[in-house]
Design an enzyme around this catalytic site. Structure first.
Site, PDB file in Angstrom:
ATOM      1  CD  GLU A 158     102.458 -90.114  13.864  1.00 29.90           C
ATOM      2  OE1 GLU A 158     101.527 -89.303  12.952  1.00 29.90           O
ATOM      3  OE2 GLU A 158     102.688 -90.600  12.746  1.00 29.90           O
ATOM      4  CG  HIS A 212     104.945 -82.874  10.212  1.00 26.92           C
ATOM      5  ND1 HIS A 212     105.236 -83.415  11.368  1.00 26.92           N
ATOM      6  CD2 HIS A 212     104.497 -83.996   9.137  1.00 26.92           C
ATOM      7  CE1 HIS A 212     105.217 -84.864  11.405  1.00 26.92           C
ATOM      8  NE2 HIS A 212     104.464 -84.927  10.227  1.00 26.92           N
ATOM      9  CG  ASP A 213     101.565 -84.696  11.363  1.00 24.42           C
ATOM     10  OD1 ASP A 213     101.646 -84.724  10.041  1.00 24.42           O
ATOM     11  OD2 ASP A 213     101.450 -85.600  12.305  1.00 24.42           O
ATOM     12  CG  ASP A 233     113.820 -76.207  -5.717  1.00 23.86           C
ATOM     13  OD1 ASP A 233     113.669 -75.572  -4.989  1.00 23.86           O
ATOM     14  OD2 ASP A 233     113.359 -77.288  -5.552  1.00 23.86           O
ATOM     15  CG  ASP A 247     109.401 -89.123   9.456  1.00 23.11           C
ATOM     16  OD1 ASP A 247     108.701 -89.571  10.068  1.00 23.11           O
ATOM     17  OD2 ASP A 247     109.196 -87.909   9.720  1.00 23.11           O
ATOM     18  CG  ASP A 293     103.802 -91.537   9.058  1.00 24.42           C
ATOM     19  OD1 ASP A 293     104.156 -90.770  10.062  1.00 24.42           O
ATOM     20  OD2 ASP A 293     103.811 -92.357   8.556  1.00 24.42           O
TER      21      ASP A 293
HETATM   22  C1  GLC Z   1     101.389 -89.007  10.244  1.00 22.08           C
HETATM   23  C2  GLC Z   1     102.355 -88.385   9.949  1.00 22.08           C
HETATM   24  C3  GLC Z   1     101.412 -87.670   8.653  1.00 22.08           C
HETATM   25  C4  GLC Z   1     101.120 -88.201   7.584  1.00 22.08           C
HETATM   26  C5  GLC Z   1     100.785 -89.759   7.971  1.00 22.08           C
HETATM   27  C6  GLC Z   1     100.468 -90.883   7.014  1.00 22.08           C
HETATM   28  O1  GLC Z   1     101.181 -88.820  10.695  1.00 22.08           O
HETATM   29  O2  GLC Z   1     103.258 -87.648  10.657  1.00 22.08           O
HETATM   30  O3  GLC Z   1     102.162 -86.048   8.648  1.00 22.08           O
HETATM   31  O4  GLC Z   1     100.568 -87.690   6.983  1.00 22.08           O
HETATM   32  O5  GLC Z   1     101.213 -89.624   9.077  1.00 22.08           O
HETATM   33  O6  GLC Z   1     102.497 -90.812   6.355  1.00 22.08           O
END
Ligand code: GLC
Length: 557
Positions: free
Chosen positions: A258, A330-331, A25, A98, A198
């Protein structure tokens, strides 16, 4: 020294949507991750962090959860996750999830109920204010618009730190906190070894954030950043302590939060009896950006500044607890594009960058594709962007009559989609990620940069990462490289970054020349080399451009 299992972890971060598709997909899935476990085992990592995989409308690629107890069908089923945990465990690999609990999705039944029925118990799971028609105040969310969204045509507004599809949860409510604790236990019972947590610094809101009336603005837009009123507010510790006692400690979990923690609160957050195992430090990964009017822009920086930030970060973390060195996630864009000038990107510079962070004191994180030296995507058109934050920022500029090309230029270097393109496994169509067109374009450089190529070559970024991981596990030096103290080694050469890891047995020095010029090493070093990142022999007392070495002195009796 408190020896916890996670101090010996080497974490590999997977962005499931872009790792490996098996059900055709164009979206990666859990079965895909299972099929690549041998690859990960061969690389040598022992912990996986999965970006969010719960049911989600994917307005923020899973960081907007609509069902905390179920895996999103695009990724598979709860049983697939159990299979992944089991098969990973057979290979000595633990799995972290996460945990996204500052906010959920606006499609979550809690929110749907809260919107429909102001008297429902779920209304107090969120931050909802009734006014006489205006938004309660002028707080600006991370999306650069008001943090308050009107509910339908009512005078009720809900608060969101991130996009409007991500309503913030109300942590003041003990019932909400109980729901979260129960949910965490549920995944722990499925074999999850810990969480990457997160945006956790945002869970406590100050009373000003919630009060009605204008707050002093910090930008031309008349608004004030959400950071000021919802980040690391006093009292946040109480909520975190509850999670620690009820879940983290009970099950010996690894937790990585984070959140940026100021020096004076470090002990409380990562100290011996701290709230988390470790927190992510942004000081050197975000040194290339600055905020203006709620938007991020590139800023110039120097290698000297990078070096100082790394030293400062290590020294301050070491005083209190444990670190989590990383270059990418990923950010972030791809690290080679951030730290290395375009025409100096090479095998040497990629591996030099690897050496620079990999032996810092803490648990190292590798983001998928970093181990094969993946690079930024050459974004040209807004149509190629998938990150909703980028797309809405572009649109905002268009709406305001500003030039969106400035935003495009920023995204090319800094956009989050750079690291979200599909993993490059081989040189077949769609890079072996999928048989069908993926949800986001494959980087056209996949023909040269892919896993197959990296494995075939005798000298490659992949093999070098493998070597670095092995060195951390080496029976002779692993102990010092993992648990040894950190010490900065200052020299006059700006682009020469040196640091030491020491214990009673060894003094191991890491030298990285992060430039295209020769760098002089201090003379009369009585060390023997254990790792060199290029095929050239080490010239005495100097490092060639982007050369990096690890040297050892001392020995066990
Ligand atoms: C954190 C994540 C990010 C997301 C944000 C809101 O910073 O790493 O990818 O957009 O939180 O959840």
């Amino acid at each position: 020294m408190n020896r916890k299992w996670w101090k010996e972890a080497v974490v590999y971060q997977i962005y499931p949507k872009s790792f490996q598709d098996t059900d055709r997909d164009g979206i990666g899935d859990l079965a895909g991750i299972i099929s690549r476990l041998d690859y990960l085992e061969m690389l040598g990592i022992n912990t996986i962090w999965l970006c969010p995989i719960n049911v989600s409308p994917m307005r923020d690629n899973g960081y907007d959860i609509a069902d905390y107890y179920k895996i999103d069908p695009s990724f598979g089923t709860n049983e697939d996750l159990e299979e992944l945990v089991e098969k990973a465990s057979e290979r000595g690999i633990r799995v972290l999830m996460d945990l996204v609990v500052n906010h959920c999705s606006d499609q979550h039944p809690w929110f749907q109920e809260a919107v429909k029925n102001p008297d429902s118990k779920y209304a107090s799971y969120f931050i909802i204010k009734e006014t006489d028609g205006e938004a309660p105040n002028n707080i600006r969310c991370y999306n650069a618009v008001s943090a308050w969204e009107r509910i339908g045509d009512s005078n009720r507004f809900y608060f969101h730190s991130f996009a409007k599809e991500q309503p913030d949860l109300n942590w003041e409510n003990p019932f909400l906190r109980r729901e979260i604790i129960e949910m965490m236990k549920f995944w722990q019972q499925k074999g999850i070894a810990g969480f990457r947590i997160d945006a956790i610094g945002n869970i406590k809101k100050s009373k000003y954030a919630l009060a009605q009336g204008m707050l002093p603005p910090d930008g031309d837009d008349g608004m004030v950043s959400v950071d000021k009123y919802v980040l690391m507010q006093d009292g946040i510790e109480e909520y975190l302590q509850e999670l620690k006692e009820e879940v983290f400690d009970k099950y010996d979990m690894m937790t990585v939060a984070e959140v940026s923690v100021p020096e004076e609160r470090m002990e409380q957050f990562i100290g011996e009896n701290g709230l988390f195992s470790m927190v992510f430090d942004f000081s050197y990964t975000d040194m290339d950006i600055e905020k203006r009017n709620g938007k991020e822009w590139k800023r110039p920086w120097t290698i000297g500044e990078l070096k100082k930030k790394i030293y400062d970060s290590q020294n301050s973390i070491q005083k209190h607890g444990w670190g989590s060195p990383y270059l990418e996630n990923h950010d972030q864009p791809r690290s080679v594009n951030k730290y290395i000038p375009r025409d100096e990107i090479s095998y040497e510079s990629k591996t030099a960058l690897g050496v620079l962070y990999f032996f810092l004191r803490g648990t190292p994180f590798i983001y998928q594709g970093q181990e094969i030296g993946m690079e930024n995507y050459p974004f040209r058109d807004v149509k190629d962007l998938r990150d909703p934050f980028a797309v809405s920022r572009y649109q905002q500029s268009v709406d305001k009559g500003e030039n969106p090309e400035n935003d495009m230029e920023y995204f090319r270097e800094r956009g989050r989609d750079n690291s979200r393109t599909p993993m490059q496994w081989d040189d077949s169509t769609y890079a072996g990620f999928s048989d069908v067109e993926p949800w986001i374009n494959v980087n056209p450089d996949y023909v040269q940069i892919n896993v197959k190529e990296e494995l075939d070559k005798e000298i490659s970024v992949y093999h070098f990462y493998q070597k670095m991981i092995n060195l951390r596990k080496n029976p002779e030096y692993g102990e010092t490289l993992t648990f040894g103290a950190f010490q900065a080694v200052e020299t006059k050469e700006e682009a020469l970054i040196g640091y030491r890891r020491t214990d009673d047995n060894y003094r191991i020095t890491i030298w990285v020349n992060l430039s295209n010029k020769v760098a002089e090493l201090p003379k009369s070093r009585a060390a023997s080399m254990v790792i060199l990142n290029n095929r050239t022999e080490l010239e005495e007392d100097r490092l060639l451009p982007y050369q990096a070495i690890v040297e050892v002195e001392g020995g066990k009796e």
